[in-house]
Write a protein that holds these residues in place. Structure first.
Motif, short mmCIF file in Angstrom:
data_model
loop_
_atom_site.label_atom_id
_atom_site.label_comp_id
_atom_site.label_asym_id
_atom_site.label_seq_id
_atom_site.Cartn_x
_atom_site.Cartn_y
_atom_site.Cartn_z
N ALA A 269 0.69 -1.18 0.42
CA ALA A 269 -0.25 -0.11 0.10
C ALA A 269 1.23 1.40 -0.09
CB ALA A 269 -0.98 0.00 1.37
N ILE A 270 0.20 2.17 -0.79
CA ILE A 270 0.88 3.40 -0.60
C ILE A 270 0.11 4.33 0.13
CG2 ILE A 270 1.29 5.79 -1.66
CD1 ILE A 270 2.34 3.83 -3.86
N VAL A 271 0.22 5.59 1.19
CA VAL A 271 -0.15 6.29 2.35
C VAL A 271 -0.09 7.25 2.35
CG1 VAL A 271 -0.84 6.08 4.74
CG2 VAL A 271 -0.53 4.46 3.50
N ASP A 272 -0.91 7.94 2.55
CA ASP A 272 -0.47 9.61 2.56
C ASP A 272 0.13 9.99 3.90
OD1 ASP A 272 -3.14 10.39 3.26
OD2 ASP A 272 -3.38 11.26 1.42
N HIS A 273 0.10 11.95 3.85
CA HIS A 273 0.46 12.05 5.42
C HIS A 273 -1.30 12.14 6.21
CE1 HIS A 273 4.61 12.84 5.88
NE2 HIS A 273 4.43 13.41 6.92
N GLN A 274 -2.16 12.07 5.37
CA GLN A 274 -3.12 11.69 6.29
C GLN A 274 -3.62 11.07 7.17
OE1 GLN A 274 -4.70 15.40 7.09
NE2 GLN A 274 -3.04 16.13 5.87
N GLY A 275 -2.58 9.85 6.30
CA GLY A 275 -3.00 8.25 6.85
C GLY A 275 -4.71 7.53 5.51
N ARG A 276 -4.07 8.42 4.83
CA ARG A 276 -5.41 7.47 4.15
C ARG A 276 -4.69 6.45 2.97
NH1 ARG A 276 -7.50 13.65 2.29
NH2 ARG A 276 -5.81 13.61 1.49
N TYR A 277 -4.82 5.34 2.69
CA TYR A 277 -4.66 5.00 1.94
C TYR A 277 -5.18 5.46 0.51
CZ TYR A 277 -4.61 0.74 4.78
OH TYR A 277 -4.49 -0.13 5.76
N VAL A 278 -4.17 5.77 -0.70
CA VAL A 278 -4.19 5.86 -1.83
C VAL A 278 -3.82 5.05 -3.26
CG1 VAL A 278 -3.85 8.72 -1.39
CG2 VAL A 278 -1.21 6.62 -1.69
N TRP A 279 -2.88 3.91 -2.53
CA TRP A 279 -2.77 2.62 -3.75
C TRP A 279 -2.26 1.02 -2.61
CZ3 TRP A 279 1.28 -0.89 -5.02
CH2 TRP A 279 1.01 -1.00 -6.13
N TRP A 280 -3.53 0.52 -3.43
CA TRP A 280 -2.93 -1.06 -2.72
C TRP A 280 -2.68 -2.25 -3.54
CZ3 TRP A 280 -6.76 2.50 -2.33
CH2 TRP A 280 -7.90 2.07 -2.76
#
Length: 476
Positions: A175-186
């Protein structure tokens, strides 16, 4: 920036430009088409043509005003394609394409909405414990939990960057996670398989994933190249592969694999590093533990499907200037430095170290080594056998001429976490440090002063494998 590059200039966060800032009507308006990925619902492709040569940037704006900007690729100056990747799941994003022509004229497409899919139910929940506050959000974050060992309050306005990580547990994933703690890619592994390592490929448009048997009983090891749009582009077998891969400057991929041999009438598993050509499948040996080292007391070796595990290599690093390699040998508490062509330069740590420790504590059962300006940074799991019931990230200053090493910096998170396995530590371009706490299920980001600015936790039942910063998505 060359218009031939496909690059995500993100996350570039801040107030969004108004859609009225560029002409949207009449013959000067652009027509752009957005097509979502069929595999990953947070990824889309935008295509358009401009009336004359120019450059194109696609903007995607969240309701908060935070904006991601993507530079498009063009082959002829007028046909453009932008890959939108790094968008949060379950969000309504207003997007438009903005073109700057060679004569300075600025055109724009009409604003439209792209609704990204919600994250799959199989992805474990993430909790942002510290940081991640949007720069446009003025709400009070003073009650944010801080588990660092610093007395200073954390800077909770850190909103930069993306992180690529492996997630282990019942639902193994990359997974790629952004700085808001959200998944952006999986990307989901097949049942029974485990993604032990994932790294951004040098092309910036794909991820290299090292797949092994989750139970480590069957040899299915392979390097997968997965496009950011979700398609598997190639799968290359690596016999007895495990733990780590790293792309070399020549495009081949270095991979760790077991090297079992019979030693004193016992099946002993050492390790080797091989260079794999993902296009042809050809494999070239770089180095083996058997080349320069010999097993010690085999009674201490854990048993496995490949024999008694002697070294259990678990990490690779490549010096960006000299081309030298660093190999982590977990079971013998040792780091090995190799020349670019695979000759042994030295060993550090363990019973047969070429170096003497002059200050601080040495490391044990380490993971994730990397070169720094001053020496070596690694995740020191440590071990209960020495009474150390907490893990840490530690940097050592290495004096190769004097054959000494000393502790230059360390962060132990308040001595609260013990990672029995996995873990990583990487220095960031701004001087900060990204620490993955492995089986303890946490990722910390520190600034250059060593202050905790961001912290992410994964739900109980899952854990983080290796975590890496993603500075840029798209071709470099």
């Amino acid at each position: 920036m060359s218009p031939r590059l496909l690059v995500l200039l993100a996350p570039t966060l801040g107030c969004a430009s108004s859609p009225d800032d560029a002409p949207l009507e009449g013959p000067a308006a652009l027509e752009a088409t957005l097509t979502p990925s069929e595999t990953i619902g947070t990824v889309a492709t935008v295509v358009l043509e401009t009336p004359s040569p120019g450059t194109v940037v696609v903007e995607a704006t969240e309701p908060t005003g935070a904006t991601l900007r993507f530079a498009a690729r063009t082959e002829d100056g007028v046909s453009h394609r932008a890959l939108l990747v790094g968008l949060p799941a379950g969000a309504d994003l207003t997007w438009r394409a903005v073109a700057t022509l060679e004569d300075g004229e600025v055109l724009a497409s009409a604003p439209a909405v792209f609704e990204t899919e919600v994250q799959p139910l199989w992805l474990p929940a993430l909790t942002l414990a510290v940081g991640g506050t949007d720069t446009s959000d003025t709400s009070d974050t003073s009650d944010t939990s801080d588990t660092s060992d610093t007395s200073d309050a954390p800077d909770t306005s850190d909103t930069r960057g993306l992180f690529l990580t492996t997630i282990l547990g019942e639902n193994a994933a990359v997974a790629i996670v952004d700085h808001q703690g959200r998944y952006v890619w999986w990307w989901h592994t097949e049942v029974g398989a485990m993604a032990c390592q994932a790294r951004m490929a040098a092309d910036g448009e794909s991820v290299l994933i090292y797949i092994v048997d989750g139970a480590m009983q069957v040899d299915i090891a392979a390097i997968l190249r997965v496009a950011l749009t979700g398609e598997t582009l190639s799968e290359t077998r690596v016999e007895l592969g495990h733990h780590d891969i790293l792309e070399a400057p020549d495009g081949r991929v270095a991979a760790i694999a077991y090297d079992p041999r019979v030693y004193r009438d016992q099946d002993i598993a050492g390790d080797r590093v091989v260079l794999v050509d993902l296009e042809t499948g050809d494999t070239e040996p770089l180095w083996s533990t058997w080349d320069d080292l010999l097993p010690g007391n085999t009674q201490d070796f854990p048993n496995s499907a490949v024999g008694l595990e002697w070294t259990h290599a678990n990490g690779l690093a490549l010096h960006p200037e000299t081309g030298e390699w660093l190999v982590s040998l977990h079971n013998v508490d040792t780091l090995v430095k190799l020349t670019p062509d695979g000759a042994l330069a030295w060993t550090l740590g363990g019973d047969d170290s070429d170096f003497t420790l002059t200050s601080g504590d040495t490391f044990a059962l380490q993971h994730g080594p990397s070169f720094t300006e001053d020496g070596i940074l690694l995740f020191d799991n440590r071990t209960p056998r020495t009474g150390d019931l907490y893990s840490r990230a530690v940097e050592y200053r290495v004096d190769e001429a004097a054959r000494t090493y000393s502790s230059a910096w360390a962060y132990d998170g308040g001595q609260q976490l013990y990672a029995a396995f996995m873990g990583s530590a990487e220095r960031l371009p701004d001087g900060g440090t990204l620490i993955g706490w492995g089986s303890a299920g946490r990722i910390d980001k520190l600034d250059a002063a060593g202050t905790l600015t961001w912290q992410l936790e994964v739900a109980i039942g899952s854990l983080f494998g290796f975590t890496h910063p993603v500075e840029t998505l798209g071709a470099r």
